[in-house]
Write an enzyme that holds these catalytic residues in place. Sequence first.
Site, PDB file in Angstrom:
ATOM      1  N   CYS A   1      -6.322 -16.673  -9.208  1.00 41.83           N
ATOM      2  CA  CYS A   1      -5.665 -17.956  -8.952  1.00 41.83           C
ATOM      3  C   CYS A   1      -5.493 -18.764 -10.228  1.00 41.83           C
ATOM      4  O   CYS A   1      -4.561 -19.539 -10.375  1.00 41.83           O
ATOM      5  CB  CYS A   1      -6.478 -18.801  -7.974  1.00 41.83           C
ATOM      6  SG  CYS A   1      -6.590 -18.076  -6.361  1.00 41.83           S
TER       7      CYS A   1
ATOM      8  N   CYS B   1     -25.032   4.768  20.051  1.00 45.40           N
ATOM      9  CA  CYS B   1     -24.142   4.238  21.081  1.00 45.40           C
ATOM     10  C   CYS B   1     -22.753   4.796  20.747  1.00 45.40           C
ATOM     11  O   CYS B   1     -22.646   5.885  20.196  1.00 45.40           O
ATOM     12  CB  CYS B   1     -24.157   2.711  21.103  1.00 45.40           C
ATOM     13  SG  CYS B   1     -23.588   1.949  19.585  1.00 45.40           S
TER      14      CYS B   1
END
Length: 399
Positions: free
Chosen positions: A194, A350
């Site tokens: 920037c 899972c």
Amino acid sequence: MKSSRTKLERYRRQTILEQVGEEGQAALGAARVLVVGLGGLGSPVALYLAAAGVGTLGLVDFDLVELSNLQRQMIFSESQVGQPKVMAARARLLALNSALKVNVHKIALNQANAAELIAGYDLVVDCSDNFAARYAINDACLALGKPFVFGSLYRFEGQVSFFCHEEAPCYRCFYPDLEQAGGDCATAQLVPNCAEAGILGSMAGVIGSLQATEALKYLLGQKEELLAASVLMFDGLAMSFSRLGLKPRTDCHCRNAAMRGHLSGMDGGIVSGADVSAGSAAASGAAVSISPAQLAQMLDEDEDLLLLDVRALKEHRAMRLRNSTLIPLPELTERISELDGEERPIVVYCRSGVRSRKACSLLRDCGFEDVRNLTGGILAWYREFEEKSIESDAALETY
Ligand SMILES: [Zn+2]
């Protein structure tokens, strides 16, 4: 601020949304998100996630607050100039929402430490401003089976995407390598600095807010609508949005199942709070992970271990690792006595590694010491080993 009535009141404007509800709010409360970079993008991302009630936020930034930051980094104030950004941001976030846990990592994320930093979180929001950090986040996320929300900004143009989500493209599919990324400056996409390019603070607000929205959608289970196969482009001068479709690059290393696990050695150790930051992962029960390859080796060597599936019964019946024991995560606390006397190492899994990480943390809280989380879950296992050690009930073949 902790009574449930106060909590209901606090989040009412979002829990009345059908996509949130009390269940969604609970999911946000249980979620752990790592924000990498506390600049123009990280400021709105961290503020919005904190305000929405995301229970644990990790902040990564090595820098100090400077006066010239205040024009766009809305999380900081004048009195904080000179302070480490992570500490200043933490103070602001806790002032906004005292129920949060905010872990600080005053460090520059790089290839060497990315996996260790990311392992303790469910999702990463990339608010960094350089290619090296983005590639490091990308590679660690691939290896750990975790997605990240990407955002970038150049003058009046911004981009947002959601990389590494399941089989979706990764950042390297979008920007294959550093040379090409650097060479792409002319397209005004990603020149990072920037200070050189100039920027309006409000542009960072737009892109950061989009990133926060994408993160919240993911945590709320709104996964069909993510920017996982496209890049959203915003042109602030023309005030227009457009979407660029994105496909996995067939020669990208993310297409190689082994690559998705290639960094898993880095993920094999304990994520220790002490050496990364104050109040970090170990203290809050972050997982000790095991990659599919490491588990396969243990199984091949007939090591005695307990494979614990914490998914729902339906998922377990459809496809599971052979000889695994099912205790769905919501029942784990009340059924913990079923594991009394268990002395074998416990490998918890899972679908993709999120529920199992919560289960690991719960098991450790209950005194089980050798508990490991299968990174990327059964999906990662299947990507790498297909049917090996997999079984299912014949009646329910679809997964
Ligand atoms: Zn890729």
